[in-house]
Design a protein around this motif. Sequence first.
Motif, short mmCIF file in Angstrom:
data_model
loop_
_atom_site.label_atom_id
_atom_site.label_comp_id
_atom_site.label_asym_id
_atom_site.label_seq_id
_atom_site.Cartn_x
_atom_site.Cartn_y
_atom_site.Cartn_z
N GLN A 142 -3.11 -10.27 -8.76
CA GLN A 142 -3.34 -10.63 -10.16
C GLN A 142 -2.61 -9.72 -11.15
N GLY A 143 -1.93 -8.67 -10.64
CA GLY A 143 -1.14 -7.81 -11.51
C GLY A 143 -1.92 -6.74 -12.23
N VAL A 144 -2.88 -6.09 -11.56
CA VAL A 144 -3.72 -5.11 -12.23
C VAL A 144 -2.93 -3.91 -12.76
N VAL A 145 -1.89 -3.50 -12.06
CA VAL A 145 -1.12 -2.34 -12.53
C VAL A 145 -0.33 -2.70 -13.78
N MET A 146 0.27 -3.89 -13.80
CA MET A 146 0.98 -4.32 -15.00
C MET A 146 0.02 -4.49 -16.17
N ALA A 147 -1.19 -4.96 -15.89
CA ALA A 147 -2.19 -5.10 -16.95
C ALA A 147 -2.59 -3.73 -17.50
N THR A 148 -2.68 -2.73 -16.62
CA THR A 148 -3.02 -1.38 -17.06
C THR A 148 -1.92 -0.82 -17.95
N ILE A 149 -0.69 -1.04 -17.58
CA ILE A 149 0.44 -0.58 -18.39
C ILE A 149 0.43 -1.26 -19.76
N GLU A 150 0.11 -2.54 -19.80
CA GLU A 150 0.05 -3.26 -21.08
C GLU A 150 -1.02 -2.66 -21.99
N GLU A 151 -2.17 -2.29 -21.43
CA GLU A 151 -3.22 -1.68 -22.25
C GLU A 151 -2.80 -0.29 -22.73
N MET A 152 -2.09 0.44 -21.90
CA MET A 152 -1.60 1.74 -22.32
C MET A 152 -0.60 1.61 -23.47
N GLY A 172 1.55 -0.35 5.49
CA GLY A 172 2.11 -1.43 6.29
C GLY A 172 2.01 -1.21 7.78
N CYS A 173 1.77 0.04 8.20
CA CYS A 173 1.59 0.32 9.62
C CYS A 173 0.28 -0.22 10.15
N CYS A 174 -0.70 -0.43 9.27
CA CYS A 174 -2.06 -0.76 9.70
C CYS A 174 -2.68 -1.97 9.00
N TYR A 175 -2.11 -2.42 7.89
CA TYR A 175 -2.76 -3.45 7.09
C TYR A 175 -2.33 -4.84 7.56
N GLU A 176 -3.13 -5.40 8.44
CA GLU A 176 -2.87 -6.73 9.01
C GLU A 176 -3.71 -7.77 8.27
N VAL A 177 -3.05 -8.82 7.76
CA VAL A 177 -3.75 -9.80 6.93
C VAL A 177 -3.42 -11.22 7.38
N ASP A 178 -4.19 -12.18 6.85
CA ASP A 178 -3.99 -13.57 7.21
C ASP A 178 -3.19 -14.32 6.14
N ARG A 179 -3.00 -15.60 6.34
CA ARG A 179 -2.12 -16.41 5.49
C ARG A 179 -2.56 -16.47 4.02
N PRO A 180 -3.85 -16.64 3.71
CA PRO A 180 -4.21 -16.68 2.28
C PRO A 180 -3.82 -15.42 1.52
N VAL A 181 -3.90 -14.26 2.17
CA VAL A 181 -3.53 -13.01 1.50
C VAL A 181 -2.02 -12.97 1.28
N THR A 182 -1.26 -13.29 2.31
CA THR A 182 0.20 -13.25 2.17
C THR A 182 0.68 -14.28 1.16
N ASP A 183 0.04 -15.44 1.10
CA ASP A 183 0.44 -16.46 0.12
C ASP A 183 0.22 -15.95 -1.30
N ALA A 184 -0.92 -15.32 -1.55
CA ALA A 184 -1.23 -14.82 -2.89
C ALA A 184 -0.26 -13.70 -3.29
N LEU A 185 0.04 -12.80 -2.35
CA LEU A 185 0.93 -11.70 -2.66
C LEU A 185 2.38 -12.16 -2.79
N THR A 186 2.75 -13.16 -2.01
CA THR A 186 4.10 -13.71 -2.12
C THR A 186 4.31 -14.38 -3.47
N ALA A 187 3.31 -15.11 -3.95
CA ALA A 187 3.40 -15.76 -5.26
C ALA A 187 3.58 -14.71 -6.36
N MET A 188 2.87 -13.59 -6.26
CA MET A 188 3.02 -12.52 -7.24
C MET A 188 4.42 -11.91 -7.15
#
Length: 276
Positions: A142-152, A172-188
């Motif tokens: 959802q872009g929380v870091v960009m939102a934080t920068i905008e408030e700053m 990335g060595c340990c964070y294994e996720v499924d398709r809904p997570v990768t789809d959301a992050l890919t869209a961002m």
Amino acid sequence: MDALRLLQFEEYGAIAQFTRADAPGVSCDSFASLNLGLHVGDDPEAVRKNRRIAADIVGLSETRIVYAEQVHGARVAIVHAKDAGRGAYDTKDAIQGVDGLVTSARGLGLAILAADCTPVLLYDPYAGVIGAAHAGWKGTAQGVVMATIEEMKKLGAHPEDMLIALGPAIRGCCYEVDRPVTDALTAMYRNLKTQESLPFRASERTPGRTMVDLPTLVRLQAETAGVPHEQVVDTSVCTHCMPGFFSHRKQRAKAGRHAGFIAIRPRRLSLRGRLR
């Protein structure tokens, strides 16, 4: 070593540290020993004592620190001196419904809890504005870091003058996720102005799942918002496979929380030159 100190931030007049789970505290069992999470099933009084210990470690008073509720979203709140101490002793008193905090009040500390999600600390020393954000996969999508920068920026900060620190997080060595997570992050990712490759790779352990380096996506968001690459500090700690930090993925419901703390020292220092 009780905490990871950000010397780059300190050079410009800030207090900025990430605490360790194995720093001396009073929690026991899987919460040992410096658990700072009031919402994870640990003894609340032990956590309150730990928060006082953590405040001493970083050089702040617990009555001058503000905590966010942290709901895995992208809302950010601007806080003021009158908010000092909110959430320090009771989660119901924290700044509700947000995953980021921003302030220009000197001596007011901002706290972000984590146990695999990426804790992010931000500082514009010339504008005198700080921020702290909790970037799990949902908040990152959802872009929380960009939102934080905008408030700053609303308080006069400029991305090109910011220092940003990425704290201990699952990597990335340990964070294994499924398709809904990768789809959301890919869209961002597709909305970012970057030539870097998507930090994904196929899992070698589980067919159909993906290994994701979430802190890299957080960094790319900051750079898209205008923060120079060389002003992003990465602790490069993986909470899942490196000792000394809590990991929700590894410990599940018995995971405590470490934290990132940031404040501007009350006395203004003389700053010469620019960051770059």
